[in-house]
Design a protein around this motif. Structure first.
Motif, PDB file in Angstrom:
ATOM      1  N   PHE A  37       0.863  -1.186   0.000  1.00 47.63           N
ATOM      2  CA  PHE A  37       0.000   0.000   0.000  1.00 47.63           C
ATOM      3  C   PHE A  37       0.898   1.233   0.000  1.00 47.63           C
ATOM      4  O   PHE A  37       1.766   1.358   0.865  1.00 47.63           O
ATOM      5  CB  PHE A  37      -0.915  -0.040   1.228  1.00 47.63           C
ATOM      6  CG  PHE A  37      -1.864   1.121   1.312  1.00 47.63           C
ATOM      7  CD1 PHE A  37      -2.823   1.344   0.304  1.00 47.63           C
ATOM      8  CD2 PHE A  37      -1.816   2.005   2.379  1.00 47.63           C
ATOM      9  CE1 PHE A  37      -3.701   2.406   0.377  1.00 47.63           C
ATOM     10  CE2 PHE A  37      -2.697   3.068   2.458  1.00 47.63           C
ATOM     11  CZ  PHE A  37      -3.637   3.271   1.462  1.00 47.63           C
ATOM     12  N   PHE A  38       0.732   2.135  -0.958  1.00 45.45           N
ATOM     13  CA  PHE A  38       1.681   3.240  -1.128  1.00 45.45           C
ATOM     14  C   PHE A  38       0.965   4.547  -1.421  1.00 45.45           C
ATOM     15  O   PHE A  38      -0.162   4.560  -1.888  1.00 45.45           O
ATOM     16  CB  PHE A  38       2.625   2.947  -2.312  1.00 45.45           C
ATOM     17  CG  PHE A  38       3.338   1.625  -2.209  1.00 45.45           C
ATOM     18  CD1 PHE A  38       4.548   1.524  -1.541  1.00 45.45           C
ATOM     19  CD2 PHE A  38       2.780   0.463  -2.759  1.00 45.45           C
ATOM     20  CE1 PHE A  38       5.199   0.297  -1.446  1.00 45.45           C
ATOM     21  CE2 PHE A  38       3.419  -0.746  -2.666  1.00 45.45           C
ATOM     22  CZ  PHE A  38       4.640  -0.844  -2.004  1.00 45.45           C
ATOM     23  N   ILE A  39       1.718   5.657  -1.099  1.00 41.65           N
ATOM     24  CA  ILE A  39       1.263   6.986  -1.525  1.00 41.65           C
ATOM     25  C   ILE A  39       2.266   7.439  -2.582  1.00 41.65           C
ATOM     26  O   ILE A  39       3.470   7.511  -2.315  1.00 41.65           O
ATOM     27  CB  ILE A  39       1.248   7.983  -0.353  1.00 41.65           C
ATOM     28  CG1 ILE A  39       0.396   7.466   0.812  1.00 41.65           C
ATOM     29  CG2 ILE A  39       0.771   9.354  -0.824  1.00 41.65           C
ATOM     30  CD1 ILE A  39      -1.093   7.475   0.590  1.00 41.65           C
ATOM     31  N   THR A  40       1.761   7.721  -3.793  1.00 44.74           N
ATOM     32  CA  THR A  40       2.679   8.056  -4.896  1.00 44.74           C
ATOM     33  C   THR A  40       2.110   9.206  -5.709  1.00 44.74           C
ATOM     34  O   THR A  40       0.938   9.578  -5.577  1.00 44.74           O
ATOM     35  CB  THR A  40       2.843   6.858  -5.857  1.00 44.74           C
ATOM     36  OG1 THR A  40       1.592   6.626  -6.491  1.00 44.74           O
ATOM     37  CG2 THR A  40       3.299   5.602  -5.145  1.00 44.74           C
ATOM     38  N   ARG A  41       3.008   9.745  -6.566  1.00 41.80           N
ATOM     39  CA  ARG A  41       2.535  10.643  -7.617  1.00 41.80           C
ATOM     40  C   ARG A  41       3.552  10.672  -8.748  1.00 41.80           C
ATOM     41  O   ARG A  41       4.703  10.254  -8.568  1.00 41.80           O
ATOM     42  CB  ARG A  41       2.294  12.051  -7.083  1.00 41.80           C
ATOM     43  CG  ARG A  41       3.566  12.812  -6.716  1.00 41.80           C
ATOM     44  CD  ARG A  41       3.163  14.213  -6.280  1.00 41.80           C
ATOM     45  NE  ARG A  41       4.350  15.012  -5.974  1.00 41.80           N
ATOM     46  CZ  ARG A  41       4.270  16.226  -5.428  1.00 41.80           C
ATOM     47  NH1 ARG A  41       3.085  16.746  -5.102  1.00 41.80           N
ATOM     48  NH2 ARG A  41       5.354  16.912  -5.193  1.00 41.80           N
ATOM     49  N   PRO A  92       0.549   7.640   5.641  1.00 43.93           N
ATOM     50  CA  PRO A  92       0.143   8.089   6.979  1.00 43.93           C
ATOM     51  C   PRO A  92      -0.452   6.925   7.757  1.00 43.93           C
ATOM     52  O   PRO A  92      -1.158   6.089   7.173  1.00 43.93           O
ATOM     53  CB  PRO A  92      -0.906   9.152   6.708  1.00 43.93           C
ATOM     54  CG  PRO A  92      -0.740   9.515   5.266  1.00 43.93           C
ATOM     55  CD  PRO A  92      -0.191   8.318   4.583  1.00 43.93           C
ATOM     56  N   PRO A  93      -0.195   6.861   9.048  1.00 49.63           N
ATOM     57  CA  PRO A  93      -0.757   5.762   9.846  1.00 49.63           C
ATOM     58  C   PRO A  93      -2.289   5.805   9.790  1.00 49.63           C
ATOM     59  O   PRO A  93      -2.876   6.880   9.789  1.00 49.63           O
ATOM     60  CB  PRO A  93      -0.228   6.037  11.258  1.00 49.63           C
ATOM     61  CG  PRO A  93       0.289   7.436  11.252  1.00 49.63           C
ATOM     62  CD  PRO A  93       0.607   7.800   9.842  1.00 49.63           C
ATOM     63  N   GLY A  94      -2.868   4.596   9.683  1.00 51.17           N
ATOM     64  CA  GLY A  94      -4.330   4.523   9.696  1.00 51.17           C
ATOM     65  C   GLY A  94      -4.974   4.654   8.332  1.00 51.17           C
ATOM     66  O   GLY A  94      -6.169   4.423   8.188  1.00 51.17           O
ATOM     67  N   ASN A  95      -4.196   5.043   7.302  1.00 51.42           N
ATOM     68  CA  ASN A  95      -4.797   5.228   5.974  1.00 51.42           C
ATOM     69  C   ASN A  95      -5.417   3.949   5.431  1.00 51.42           C
ATOM     70  O   ASN A  95      -6.519   3.957   4.892  1.00 51.42           O
ATOM     71  CB  ASN A  95      -3.744   5.739   4.980  1.00 51.42           C
ATOM     72  CG  ASN A  95      -3.924   7.227   4.700  1.00 51.42           C
ATOM     73  OD1 ASN A  95      -4.318   7.971   5.607  1.00 51.42           O
ATOM     74  ND2 ASN A  95      -3.634   7.640   3.480  1.00 51.42           N
ATOM     75  N   LEU A  96      -4.670   2.816   5.554  1.00 51.61           N
ATOM     76  CA  LEU A  96      -5.179   1.553   5.021  1.00 51.61           C
ATOM     77  C   LEU A  96      -6.453   1.136   5.757  1.00 51.61           C
ATOM     78  O   LEU A  96      -7.411   0.659   5.155  1.00 51.61           O
ATOM     79  CB  LEU A  96      -4.100   0.464   5.141  1.00 51.61           C
ATOM     80  CG  LEU A  96      -4.446  -0.861   4.449  1.00 51.61           C
ATOM     81  CD1 LEU A  96      -4.627  -0.677   2.949  1.00 51.61           C
ATOM     82  CD2 LEU A  96      -3.365  -1.913   4.720  1.00 51.61           C
ATOM     83  N   LEU A 110      -4.607  12.711   2.987  1.00 48.84           N
ATOM     84  CA  LEU A 110      -3.394  13.058   3.742  1.00 48.84           C
ATOM     85  C   LEU A 110      -3.739  13.982   4.905  1.00 48.84           C
ATOM     86  O   LEU A 110      -4.704  14.743   4.824  1.00 48.84           O
ATOM     87  CB  LEU A 110      -2.371  13.759   2.818  1.00 48.84           C
ATOM     88  CG  LEU A 110      -1.821  12.908   1.666  1.00 48.84           C
ATOM     89  CD1 LEU A 110      -0.935  13.750   0.771  1.00 48.84           C
ATOM     90  CD2 LEU A 110      -1.051  11.706   2.198  1.00 48.84           C
ATOM     91  N   PRO A 111      -2.947  13.905   5.965  1.00 52.46           N
ATOM     92  CA  PRO A 111      -3.215  14.754   7.140  1.00 52.46           C
ATOM     93  C   PRO A 111      -3.148  16.243   6.800  1.00 52.46           C
ATOM     94  O   PRO A 111      -3.840  17.054   7.412  1.00 52.46           O
ATOM     95  CB  PRO A 111      -2.097  14.390   8.134  1.00 52.46           C
ATOM     96  CG  PRO A 111      -1.317  13.269   7.533  1.00 52.46           C
ATOM     97  CD  PRO A 111      -1.782  13.014   6.174  1.00 52.46           C
ATOM     98  N   GLU A 112      -2.380  16.636   5.748  1.00 51.73           N
ATOM     99  CA  GLU A 112      -2.253  18.049   5.399  1.00 51.73           C
ATOM    100  C   GLU A 112      -3.545  18.626   4.813  1.00 51.73           C
ATOM    101  O   GLU A 112      -3.665  19.851   4.645  1.00 51.73           O
ATOM    102  CB  GLU A 112      -1.126  18.261   4.352  1.00 51.73           C
ATOM    103  CG  GLU A 112       0.266  17.957   4.835  1.00 51.73           C
ATOM    104  CD  GLU A 112       0.682  16.515   4.521  1.00 51.73           C
ATOM    105  OE1 GLU A 112      -0.168  15.610   4.718  1.00 51.73           O
ATOM    106  OE2 GLU A 112       1.811  16.301   4.088  1.00 51.73           O
ATOM    107  N   GLY A 113      -4.469  17.742   4.456  1.00 49.07           N
ATOM    108  CA  GLY A 113      -5.732  18.246   3.916  1.00 49.07           C
ATOM    109  C   GLY A 113      -5.821  18.056   2.399  1.00 49.07           C
ATOM    110  O   GLY A 113      -4.873  17.610   1.755  1.00 49.07           O
ATOM    111  N   TRP A 114      -6.967  18.403   1.833  1.00 51.04           N
ATOM    112  CA  TRP A 114      -7.327  18.099   0.443  1.00 51.04           C
ATOM    113  C   TRP A 114      -6.419  18.787  -0.558  1.00 51.04           C
ATOM    114  O   TRP A 114      -6.017  18.208  -1.567  1.00 51.04           O
ATOM    115  CB  TRP A 114      -8.788  18.451   0.216  1.00 51.04           C
ATOM    116  CG  TRP A 114      -9.281  18.281  -1.203  1.00 51.04           C
ATOM    117  CD1 TRP A 114      -9.889  19.209  -1.979  1.00 51.04           C
ATOM    118  CD2 TRP A 114      -9.227  17.085  -2.006  1.00 51.04           C
ATOM    119  NE1 TRP A 114     -10.207  18.699  -3.205  1.00 51.04           N
ATOM    120  CE2 TRP A 114      -9.813  17.372  -3.249  1.00 51.04           C
ATOM    121  CE3 TRP A 114      -8.715  15.785  -1.766  1.00 51.04           C
ATOM    122  CZ2 TRP A 114      -9.920  16.445  -4.277  1.00 51.04           C
ATOM    123  CZ3 TRP A 114      -8.826  14.866  -2.803  1.00 51.04           C
ATOM    124  CH2 TRP A 114      -9.418  15.189  -4.041  1.00 51.04           C
TER     125      TRP A 114
END
Lengths: 376, 646
Positions: free
Chosen positions: A98-102, A340-344, A301-305
């Motif tokens: 599970f990853f956050i990418t761009r 971020p923790p909890g995303n999955l 993401l915790p930083e917001g939309w």
């Protein structure tokens, strides 16, 4: 929670042809518009975003019925044949990573819906020869998308933004299979990915269907799709359809569909959009395209939309998917950031929520629920 | 077999009933003949057109039957003998004028020939035109054989001039289309100059204006004419009796039923018990003649097609004369002795006569029955469908493709022409055409459907109409739809001719019934002048037709699409094939999932065959018209068409 996958006894009786397809899916308003039943024969076609029967086929069994993501399906059997069961989860299907990418390329990101991960991966797969042909959703006429086939990695990068209306991707796959493509990659919604998975595991006739040419399925997270006809009618009340350049739905707290036009951004309450949702999507319990090699959606993401909208979250499901993602990391095609923790867990909860809603909706349809086992 | 100009007086020739009627008109010196094509009447005008000559005989295919009757009436008003010809339902079209014409009366002898179609062999109705004679109060003659068809037509002109009103001659399919020996009479030298004398007072039938007013006086006069006709009918040689002096059963009959009655009596060997009063003058009935015959019998069977017209009239006379002739027992349609629908035949009449006289009809010999079974079993089974290369098949294919894509349950209002088959045999029209009535009615019905949107109707409404039908009766309906702003898509299936009845000319063509160059009236220009969008397409352009139709179905109001492509049987197309069509067996998918024989199972052009042994499609090169359309429907591209060498 009800186990809503079809039981094996139902599977055997679930074979059918166009007549059953029409009764159980098309006529029942459950067609996803994926196009799996189109292009194999002259009897169905897609018009706008709707699958229509042109003439009665009269065959007792057909690939149309077998491949349809809304005919009864033994999802457990399908999963065990296509995925490593040790990584399978009840909420999200197979999860190898599970990853956050761009996309690293800002240009790709700008044209893309969110982080540009799908575009970057398809272009990479073409460039590296993992596939020789990519089937993507591109821009059609007005708000209508169109399935497009590209062989040039640069061309793959030109496609990107969503219109929330389905394109008949699997029909395009069926068409491309007849040509000289050898390795085809498909960007697919959950229903389209399921259709492709069914085609891989349920040959109904000796007739060649070219499914062995399928080398990559990049899935898209999907909450629902809109009916073209209903959406067009809604948008016509707000703007000139020709001015629409794209659409997006920010996180649920906004409860809004944003419509980007050549002028201002139009915000439409989801309450107003809801009646435009395809009936079929309400019965779908697959939010993350579980039958893909890897699936991509918008990030949270915790930083917001405003930050999150330029990133994607990716579920890798197969070896092949993992290889592609790692290649993208190695070549610097994708940027990664810490998950971020909890995303999955949040994604699992959301996916479970969709499965629950779909189950209730199906139950509300009475007998139809019994006949249309759905992605679990 | 057709009558020609070379045949001389006194020659005995084989003539079709319709040719015999035409010959009778020629022998009477007819100068103007007008009609609208319709089976079984068309050969009368066609035959006369071969005899047309400037200043001697003018022949036209009129826009419709009402106009034909008006054209013929004008000749009569100008002192010439004239004829108008139509099939049974054409009389309905002409009837409004007929009502007024019979009130005004005529000058030169004028005949209305109506050819009825009992059993609806070539019609979508079983209409009975005989009732019009009574309704319009004019004499009615019905020939019972081919010679009589000529003689009666000839005499009808004399009768018309004697009573100064229209005379109706009624034929039926079996009279018009069967043939028999006819001795030709002389063709008179006609010299009368056409002149409409109209300067006299209204009361002057020879020189006054021609109108049905003053109505009461004219109506009274009309009825006097009818009584005069009845008096003439008393001695008419067209009314004959054959049989015993006092028959146990008197059969009263007319037209083709006379032949059936004779055969029935012969079959039952009942010559000594039953007699046949064959009437040629069936309205008004000559009362004295009837009295004479009714007196000599107790039982009366009336044999006629289709409704009990004669039966009712005979019963009225019998009731009026009951004191003198006594009470009779009547058999016929009303008591169910004979069926009230469909054609009669010798077997049906024999069964009726046998029932009345207590004779069992002779059994059919086993050998004969076996022969019949073997012969009929050997007949190839052919479904009624469009010809190979017919543009209508392509048009309905395109319509089906568009309607299924549109997905709102759209349907076609059908009309009269070959394309009526789309309504009559659903598979022929790919299940698109859902109504079928009179000529032009498809458009009128569509106009009505097209106003039901506010009542919740969401289905797109289409009307189809052939070119000849367009001029005949669709124009007022289309104008109505335009003016009422109905939501319809009007499709003119323009195959450049009145194809169904045999390529008679119509106002859209540059030639008339006599083969002369004629100005043509353009459908597109006419529709354009109504102020609605007009698109012209080629039905053989499958994708173009479909895309155009899908666009038009989305638009409100009246939209016109003209699908133009000549009939596959048109003279210019019959000469050569445009494409050479073949099946590439390597590509033909056969029965595998899945085309499942789209070409021969759904498209069903008779030029495509399914080879059961090889499980592949093939082209029947003998009947393939070379239109090439099927190449576009094969999903595997196995049907190949190549432009034929010039």
């Amino acid at each position: 929670m009800r186990d809503w996958e079809s039981d094996p006894a139902e599977q055997e009786s679930g074979k059918g042809g166009q007549k059953e397809l029409d009764e159980q899916v098309l006529g029942a308003g459950l067609c996803t518009g994926c196009g799996a039943c189109v292009g194999l024969c002259p009897y169905q076609t897609v018009y706008h975003d709707r699958t229509v029967v042109l003439h009665a086929c009269d065959l007792a069994q057909g690939r149309c019925y077998a491949a349809c993501p809304r005919t009864p399906t033994d999802l457990a059997a399908l999963r065990s044949r296509l995925y490593n069961e040790t990584v399978c989860t009840p909420e999200l299907g197979a999860v190898k990573g599970f990853f956050i990418t761009r996309a690293t390329d800002e240009g790709v990101r700008r044209r893309a819906q969110h982080g540009g991960t799908v575009t970057a991966l398809m272009a990479l797969a073409l460039r590296e020869g993992l596939i020789d042909t990519a089937i993507l959703a591109g821009e059609g006429e007005g708000i209508l998308p169109r399935s497009i086939t590209v062989r040039d990695p640069e061309a793959a990068g030109m496609q990107g933004s969503s219109r929330f209306v389905v394109s008949p991707t699997v029909a395009e796959f069926n068409r491309v299979c007849l040509g000289n493509a050898a390795k085809i990659g498909v960007v697919a919604t959950p229903c389209q990915a399921l259709a492709l998975a069914k085609m891989r595991t349920q040959p109904v006739s000796a007739a060649e269907n070219g499914i062995e040419k399928l080398h990559l399925v990049v899935g898209l997270f999907c909450g629902w799709a809109l009916s073209w006809q209903k959406l067009a009618a809604l948008l016509k009340k707000k703007t000139d359809l020709a001015r629409v350049t794209g659409m997006d739905i920010p996180p649920s707290c906004y409860h809004t569909l944003e419509v980007y036009t050549t002028g201002e951004t139009i915000r439409i309450s989801l309450d107003e959009v809801d009646p435009c949702v395809r009936e079929s999507c309400r019965t779908c319990g697959d939010m993350t395209a579980e039958f893909s090699d890897l699936s991509v959606g918008s990030a949270r993401l915790p930083e917001g939309w405003e930050t999150a909208r330029s990133w994607n979250q990716v579920i890798v499901r197969t070896e092949r998917g993992m290889d592609l993602l790692e290649l993208a990391r190695r070549l610097g095609v994708l940027e990664f950031r810490a998950t971020p923790p909890g995303n999955l867990e949040k994604l699992k909860a959301a996916s479970l929520g969709k499965k629950r809603t779909a189950a209730i909706w199906l139950a509300g349809r009475g007998n139809t629920a019994e006949r249309t086992g759905q992605a679990g | 077999m057709s009558m020609d100009r070379e045949q001389k007086e006194g020659a005995e020739v084989l003539l079709m009933g319709n040719e015999s009627i035409a010959r009778g008109a020629l022998e009477a010196g007819v100068r103007v003949a007008a009609g609208y094509p319709g089976t079984p009447s068309s050969e009368i005008i066609e035959t006369l057109s071969r005899f047309s000559e400037a200043g001697k005989l003018y022949v036209e295919w009129s826009t419709n039957e009402k106009v034909a009757m008006e054209v013929a009436a004008a000749a009569s008003f100008a002192g010439l003998r004239s004829l108008c010809v139509m099939k049974q339902n054409g009389v309905n079209v002409a009837s409004d004028f007929l009502l007024h014409l019979t009130g005004s009366g005529t000058r030169g002898g004028m005949i209305l020939v109506s050819c009825d179609d009992p059993g609806a062999l070539s019609s979508v109705n079983e209409g009975e035109s005989r009732h019009f004679a009574r309704l319009m109060e004019i004499p009615l003659l019905e020939p019972a054989d081919f010679w009589e068809a000529k003689e009666m037509t000839r005499w009808a002109f004399d009768l018309s001039e004697a009573i100064r009103n229209v005379v109706m001659v009624r034929s039926v399919t079996r009279m018009s289309h069967a043939s028999g020996n006819v001795v030709l009479g002389p063709l008179p030298a006609v010299t009368a100059k056409a002149q409409f004398l109209c300067d006299g007072p209204v009361s002057d039938p020879d020189r006054g204006p021609v109108t049905s007013a003053p109505v009461i006086q004219k109506h009274r006069l009309q009825q006097e004419k009818l009584r005069k006709a009845a008096a003439l009918f008393e001695d008419s040689p067209f009314n004959t009796y054959e049989g015993p002096e006092t028959p146990e059963l008197l059969i009263i009959t007319s037209s083709a039923c006379t032949l059936y009655s004779r055969e029935a009596i012969s079959l039952l060997r009942a010559e000594g018990r039953a007699g046949i009063l064959k009437l040629g003058t069936t309205w008004p009935l000559p009362p004295a003649l009837l009295k004479r015959h009714l007196r000599r019998t107790e039982k009366v069977l009336i044999v006629e097609e289709v409704l009990p017209f004669l039966e009712d009239q005979v019963k009225i006379l019998a009731a009026e004369q009951a004191r003198e002739i006594g009470i009779k027992t009547f058999y016929g349609k009303n008591d169910g002795t004979l069926p009230m629908v469909g054609e009669l035949n010798p077997d049906l009449v024999a069964a009726a006569v046998g029932q009345i006289l207590g004779i069992d009809p002779p059994a059919i010999p086993a050998e004969y029955r076996e022969k019949l079974r073997a012969l009929t079993a050997a007949l190839p089974k052919r479904e009624q469908t469009f010809c190979p290369g017919c543009p209508h098949r392509a048009s309905f294919w395109g319509i089906r493709e568009a309607l299924q894509r549109d997905h709102r349950g759209g349907f076609v209002c059908g009309d009269i022409g070959c394309y009526a088959m789309a309504s009559l045999f659903p598979a022929a029209g790919f299940h698109t055409a859902k109504t079928l009535h009179a000529m032009g009615s498809g458009t009128g019905i569509a106009s009505g459907f097209g106003k039901l949107g506010p009542f919740g109707m969401e289905q797109p409404v289409l009307a189809v109409c052939g070119d000849s039908t367009f001029y005949h009766a669709a124009i007022p309906a289309l104008i109505n739809a335009v003016h009422q702003n109905a939501d319809i898509t009007f499709i003119a299936l323009d195959n450049s001719g009145t194809a169904m009845t045999g390529f008679q000319s119509h106002p859209g063509l540059d030639v008339n019934a006599m083969g002369e160059a004629s100005p043509k009236v353009d459908i597109a220009a006419l529709c354009g002048a109504m102020g609605v969008p007009v698109t012209i397409g080629d039905p053989f352009d499958l994708i173009g037709t479909r895309v155009t139709l899908n666009r038009l179905l989305e638009e409100p109001g009246v939209k016109v699409l003209i699908l133009k492509q000549s009939c596959a049987l048109s003279p210019e197309k019959k000469v050569k094939k445009r494409f050479l069509v073949r099946v590439d067996e390597a590509l033909c998918r056969g029965e595998a999932c899945g085309c499942n024989r789209l070409c021969t199972r759904i498209f069903r052009c008779p030029g495509l065959l399914w080879n059961r042994e090889r499980k592949k499609a093939e082209i029947d090169e003998v009947i393939c018209a070379g239109c090439g359309f099927c190449a576009g429907i094969c999903p595997a591209g196995a049907i190949r068409s190549e432009e034929a060498a010039k």
